[in-house]
Design a protein around this motif. Structure first.
Motif, short mmCIF file in Angstrom:
data_model
loop_
_atom_site.label_atom_id
_atom_site.label_comp_id
_atom_site.label_asym_id
_atom_site.label_seq_id
_atom_site.Cartn_x
_atom_site.Cartn_y
_atom_site.Cartn_z
N UNK A 121 0.83 -1.20 0.00
CA UNK A 121 0.00 0.00 0.00
C UNK A 121 0.86 1.26 0.00
N UNK A 122 1.89 1.26 0.84
CA UNK A 122 2.78 2.42 0.89
C UNK A 122 3.56 2.59 -0.41
N UNK A 123 3.99 1.49 -1.00
CA UNK A 123 4.73 1.56 -2.26
C UNK A 123 3.86 2.14 -3.38
N UNK A 124 2.60 1.76 -3.40
CA UNK A 124 1.70 2.30 -4.41
C UNK A 124 1.56 3.80 -4.25
N UNK A 125 1.40 4.26 -3.01
CA UNK A 125 1.30 5.70 -2.77
C UNK A 125 2.58 6.42 -3.17
N UNK A 126 3.72 5.82 -2.85
CA UNK A 126 5.00 6.42 -3.19
C UNK A 126 5.21 6.44 -4.70
N UNK A 127 4.72 5.41 -5.39
CA UNK A 127 4.82 5.37 -6.84
C UNK A 127 3.97 6.45 -7.48
N UNK A 128 2.77 6.66 -6.96
CA UNK A 128 1.89 7.72 -7.47
C UNK A 128 2.57 9.08 -7.32
N UNK A 129 3.32 9.24 -6.23
CA UNK A 129 4.03 10.49 -5.98
C UNK A 129 5.32 10.60 -6.77
N UNK A 130 5.67 9.56 -7.50
CA UNK A 130 6.88 9.60 -8.33
C UNK A 130 8.16 9.32 -7.58
N UNK A 131 8.06 8.73 -6.39
CA UNK A 131 9.25 8.51 -5.57
C UNK A 131 9.84 7.11 -5.71
N UNK A 132 9.02 6.16 -6.15
CA UNK A 132 9.52 4.81 -6.39
C UNK A 132 8.96 4.33 -7.72
#
Length: 228
Positions: free
Chosen positions: A62-73
C-alpha cells in the motif's frame, strides 16, 4: 513557537516534482520507513522490504503504491517484480531522514554510536572471511562446513561480537527508534545460524547476519550524510 513533534506531517518537507499535477507523497512514518528501506537495500520485492521494515507485506504494498503515485519509487516487472527509488525518491529520502535526525537532536548520539560501529566493522569482516574460508594444512580453502568444530568456534566469535554490537544498536535505537529494527534482524539471523541454518551467517541471503550488518552500515552512512 514550539517545534512540531516527530510524526507530525507539518515537520516534513514535501518532495518537489516536475509534474504540477502529480499528487504530493503521503508523508507518513510508514511511508518513510518503506522509502528508506529501498534506499538501504536497493531494488527489492515486497518480502525483502517487509523484512527490513517489520511491516506486513500488504501494508508495504500500500505504501509503495502511494510512493509510486508520488513519483518517488518505481516498479520493475518483466520477471523481476521489484521496487526501487527514482531520483526524486532519493532526494525525498535524504530530506526526510535529515529532518528526522536534526529535528530530534539525534545527530550527536547517532554519530557517537556510528564511531563505535566502525570499531566493530573490521572484526565483522574478518569473521565473515573466517566463515567462508578455513585453514587446512596451512592452506586456506573454501569452508564446505564439513568441520562442525571449526564452524562452532567461528559462530562463538560471532556471538561475542554480537554482544558488543547489541550495545551499539541500543544506543542507535534510543536516538532514532526506527534503527531498533536492526537489532531484531541481527538476533534472528544469529539464532537461525545457531539452529543449523548456516546460510544465515554470511551467505548472500536477504536476512543473513552479514547482509543485515551491511544494510545497517549503509543506513548509518545515509542517515548521517556520509558519502561512501
Amino acid at each position: 513557537m514550539s517545534r512540531p513533534a516527530p510524526g507530525d506531517p507539518a515537520r516534513r518537507p514535501v518532495a518537489k516534482s516536475d509534474d504540477a499535477n502529480r499528487p504530493a507523497p503521503r508523508r507518513t512514518d510508514a511511508g518513510l520507513l518503506v522509502l528508506h528501506a529501498l534506499r538501504c537495500v536497493g531494488h527489492a520485492g515486497l518480502t525483502r522490504v517487509a523484512a527490513a521494515t517489520g511491516m506486513d507485506e500488504s501494508e508495504v504494498e500500500s505504501e509503495l503504491i502511494d510512493l509510486a503515485v508520488a513519483g518517488l519509487v518505481t516498479h520493475l516487472s518483466g520477471g523481476f517484480d521489484v521496487w526501487g527509488l527514482t531520483d526524486a525518491g532519493r532526494v525525498a529520502d535524504a530530506e526526510w531522514i535529515t529532518d528526522e535526525l536534526e529535528s530530534g537532536g539525534a545527530r550527536p548520539a547517532v554519530t557517537a554510536a556510528y564511531e563505535r560501529f566502525l570499531v566493530l566493522n573490521p572484526e565483522l569482516l574478518d569473521l565473515c572471511t573466517a566463515w567462508q574460508l578455513r585453514p587446512v594444512d596451512g592452506v586456506m580453502i573454501v569452508n564446505d562446513h564439513s568441520d562442525p568444530a571449526y564452524d562452532t568456534r567461528v559462530l562463538d566469535r560471532f556471538s561475542a561480537l554480537d554482544q558488543r554490537a547489541a550495545v551499539v544498536c541500543a544506543e542507535l535505537a534510543a536516538a532514532l527508534p526506527r534503527l531498533g529494527r536492526y537489532r531484531t534482524r541481527l538476533t534472528e539471523a544469529l539464532d537461525r545460524a545457531h539452529s543449523g541454518e548456516l546460510e544465515y551467517v554470511a551467505d548472500h541471503v536477504a536476512a543473513s547476519y552479514h547482509t543485515v550488518w551491511a544494510q545497517l552500515h549503509e543506513d548509518l552512512l545515509a542517515t548521517l550524510g556520509i558519502p561512501r
